[in-house]
Design a protein around this motif. Sequence first.
Motif, short mmCIF file in Angstrom:
data_model
loop_
_atom_site.label_atom_id
_atom_site.label_comp_id
_atom_site.label_asym_id
_atom_site.label_seq_id
_atom_site.Cartn_x
_atom_site.Cartn_y
_atom_site.Cartn_z
N GLY A 473 1.57 19.91 -56.13
CA GLY A 473 2.29 20.19 -54.90
C GLY A 473 1.89 19.29 -53.75
N LYS A 474 2.61 19.46 -52.64
CA LYS A 474 2.37 18.65 -51.45
C LYS A 474 2.60 19.51 -50.21
N VAL A 475 1.64 19.48 -49.28
CA VAL A 475 1.75 20.22 -48.02
C VAL A 475 1.30 19.30 -46.89
N ARG A 476 1.44 19.78 -45.67
CA ARG A 476 0.90 19.07 -44.51
C ARG A 476 -0.20 19.91 -43.88
N LEU A 477 -1.29 19.24 -43.51
CA LEU A 477 -2.46 19.89 -42.92
C LEU A 477 -2.49 19.61 -41.41
N ASP A 478 -2.65 20.65 -40.62
CA ASP A 478 -2.64 20.52 -39.17
C ASP A 478 -3.97 19.97 -38.66
N LEU A 479 -3.94 18.67 -38.31
CA LEU A 479 -5.11 18.01 -37.70
C LEU A 479 -4.79 17.54 -36.29
N ARG A 480 -3.76 18.13 -35.68
CA ARG A 480 -3.30 17.64 -34.38
C ARG A 480 -4.38 17.71 -33.32
N SER A 481 -5.20 18.72 -33.34
CA SER A 481 -6.24 18.87 -32.31
C SER A 481 -7.55 18.21 -32.71
N HIS A 482 -7.53 17.51 -33.84
CA HIS A 482 -8.79 16.98 -34.36
C HIS A 482 -8.60 15.53 -34.84
N PRO A 483 -8.63 14.57 -33.91
CA PRO A 483 -8.51 13.16 -34.30
C PRO A 483 -9.75 12.69 -35.07
N GLY A 484 -9.64 11.51 -35.61
CA GLY A 484 -10.75 10.94 -36.36
C GLY A 484 -10.34 10.63 -37.78
N ARG A 485 -11.30 10.19 -38.58
CA ARG A 485 -11.06 9.88 -39.98
C ARG A 485 -11.65 10.96 -40.87
N TYR A 486 -10.94 11.22 -41.96
CA TYR A 486 -11.35 12.28 -42.89
C TYR A 486 -11.39 11.73 -44.31
N LYS A 487 -12.42 12.10 -45.03
CA LYS A 487 -12.51 11.77 -46.45
C LYS A 487 -11.83 12.88 -47.26
N VAL A 488 -11.14 12.49 -48.30
CA VAL A 488 -10.46 13.44 -49.18
C VAL A 488 -11.03 13.28 -50.60
N HIS A 489 -11.61 14.36 -51.13
CA HIS A 489 -12.17 14.35 -52.48
C HIS A 489 -11.36 15.33 -53.34
N TRP A 490 -10.86 14.83 -54.45
CA TRP A 490 -10.08 15.68 -55.36
C TRP A 490 -10.96 16.14 -56.52
N ILE A 491 -10.82 17.43 -56.85
CA ILE A 491 -11.53 18.03 -57.99
C ILE A 491 -10.48 18.56 -58.96
N SER A 492 -10.56 18.10 -60.21
CA SER A 492 -9.67 18.64 -61.24
C SER A 492 -10.25 19.95 -61.77
N ILE A 493 -9.57 21.04 -61.47
CA ILE A 493 -10.04 22.34 -61.94
C ILE A 493 -9.83 22.48 -63.44
N ASP A 494 -8.79 21.87 -63.96
CA ASP A 494 -8.53 21.95 -65.40
C ASP A 494 -9.62 21.26 -66.21
N ARG A 495 -10.19 20.19 -65.67
CA ARG A 495 -11.24 19.46 -66.39
C ARG A 495 -12.65 19.83 -65.91
N GLY A 496 -12.74 20.35 -64.69
CA GLY A 496 -14.04 20.67 -64.12
C GLY A 496 -14.81 19.45 -63.70
N ASP A 497 -14.11 18.40 -63.24
CA ASP A 497 -14.80 17.21 -62.80
C ASP A 497 -14.05 16.55 -61.64
N ARG A 498 -14.60 15.45 -61.15
CA ARG A 498 -14.04 14.79 -59.98
C ARG A 498 -12.78 14.00 -60.34
N GLY A 499 -11.86 14.00 -59.38
CA GLY A 499 -10.67 13.17 -59.48
C GLY A 499 -10.74 12.04 -58.48
N PRO A 500 -9.59 11.53 -58.05
CA PRO A 500 -9.58 10.43 -57.08
C PRO A 500 -10.07 10.87 -55.71
N SER A 501 -10.36 9.89 -54.86
CA SER A 501 -10.76 10.16 -53.48
C SER A 501 -10.06 9.17 -52.56
#
Length: 530
Positions: A473-501
């Motif tokens: 799926g795809k959603v939008r996250l409200d960061l309007r009041s919080h500028p800056g850079r954010y790291k995104v870490h994906w975790i595959s729950i089906d595999r129990g390990d790290r995905g892309p970042s």
Amino acid sequence: MSAQLTWSTLNRTMGHGAHFVKSTAGCLAVPIRSRPGLGCYQKLISMPLLRRENPRSCSVGIATAFVLVLGLVLGLVHSRVMAEPAPVDKSQAIQPWKDNPWYWQYRGQPVLLLGGSKDDNLFQIPDLKQHLDEMVEVGANYIRNTMSDRRDLGFEVYPFKELPNGKYDLRQWNDEYWRRFENLLRWTHERGIIVQIEVWDRFDYSRQNWDPHPYNPKNNVNYTYEESGFEPAYPDHPGRNKQPFFFTTPRQRNNRVVYQFQEAFVDKMLSYTLKYDHVLYCIDNETSGDPAWSAHWAEFIKKRAQEAGRRVYVTEMWDAWDLRASQHRNTFDHPELYDFVDVSQNNHNRGQVHWENFMWARDYLRSRPRPMNTVKTYGADTGRYGTTRDGIERWWRHLLAGAAAVRFHRPESGIGLSPEAKASIRAARLVESMVKFWDVEPNLALLADREENEAYLAARPGQAYIIYFPAGGKVRLDLRSHPGRYKVHWISIDRGDRGPSGTMAGGDWAPVEAPGSGHWAAVVIREGTS
């Protein structure tokens, strides 16, 4: 030469622990009182040993007096040493976290309880130690243990001694049952696994399980049907509350014939559990019974613990799937008695309803927050209460909604410690390694373009966000009041390990799209956040 020992001299010499009193015959009478953990009945030992403090006294030779009294006192001391729990450091025991009582702390640190196991009365299984090691390997630290004894799989045993004639004596214990239980407590303690006990399971005493049970009068030497009030059969579902076993307590029907054995059983159980610091107590499995029954045993367990210098934490598990039902108010409205809540039956619900039901309960408890446990997460392709996908969704939704403890129910009604369960547990520990679940709060209002059951969010706005996608799926996250850079870490729950970042910019609505179908967790952290 004879020993002229008097009552006052003996009691001064031996101290308060011996409790020596005079019998009507003027002889030594030692009442052995039932203490927490002894699981025995009040007895009276009398022997013509001491003279009364008047001319018609009993007397014995000094050697005989010394041997008999010393032997008796040493016997009492031995009983006390064997029965009372080992010292427990209260600050290290499992308890609601002092800084955030929605969660637990253990050994002085906050702890998130995650679990999945293959049976309910786990202490009975023959490969228990290996199963516990299997849990630890994937990061599980929470089990359910009913005290159940019904012979579902053939290796279970009853707590009472079977006599040569095939009947049971409810005044004598089956050592094997209690050896197994003690092993579970010792091995889980060694591994840092929290044990949530259910003292009574209504399914043990109805339908096909009642016929062979030791409490059934035809199977014991202690009482008859007439004396106990029991019937030969209880064919109805136990939820109909026709079994008088659950109406015996003093504030109910005051059935002393049966209650004395129930009390002895709980005392015996506590003789083991109160020696440990990692045990939680739930009175029943999914009950719809009389609240007076639950309250009695909650008070009883707490009183016994207090007498042993311990503080323990107790709850009840009600059967109603709707957490707004009046049943649940018996625990929600009485924090003085029920220190945490178990809302496992919410796991009969699905999707958005499942989330909203839990969130309603959390909001209801907000003025007196307590840990919210879900020791049974239903859902498996092999069962009747939803699919494997349902089970994984329920487990993760509760996790993001703020549950302190989540466990996959045993097969066939849950996925236990299957590969899918192990993957979820590993994935949750990966998320926790980056953001602690107690540092974020559930907050769907920060998501836009979200379809029903598409995504769930727990956030510390401007700092950290955990988003769960049950099926991509795809959603939008409200960061309007919080500028800056954010790291995104994906975790595959089906595999129990790290995905892309990757990274994303704040200061506006930020799109977040899962890398694929299936179960995914996104951990979004502001750069520079420790």
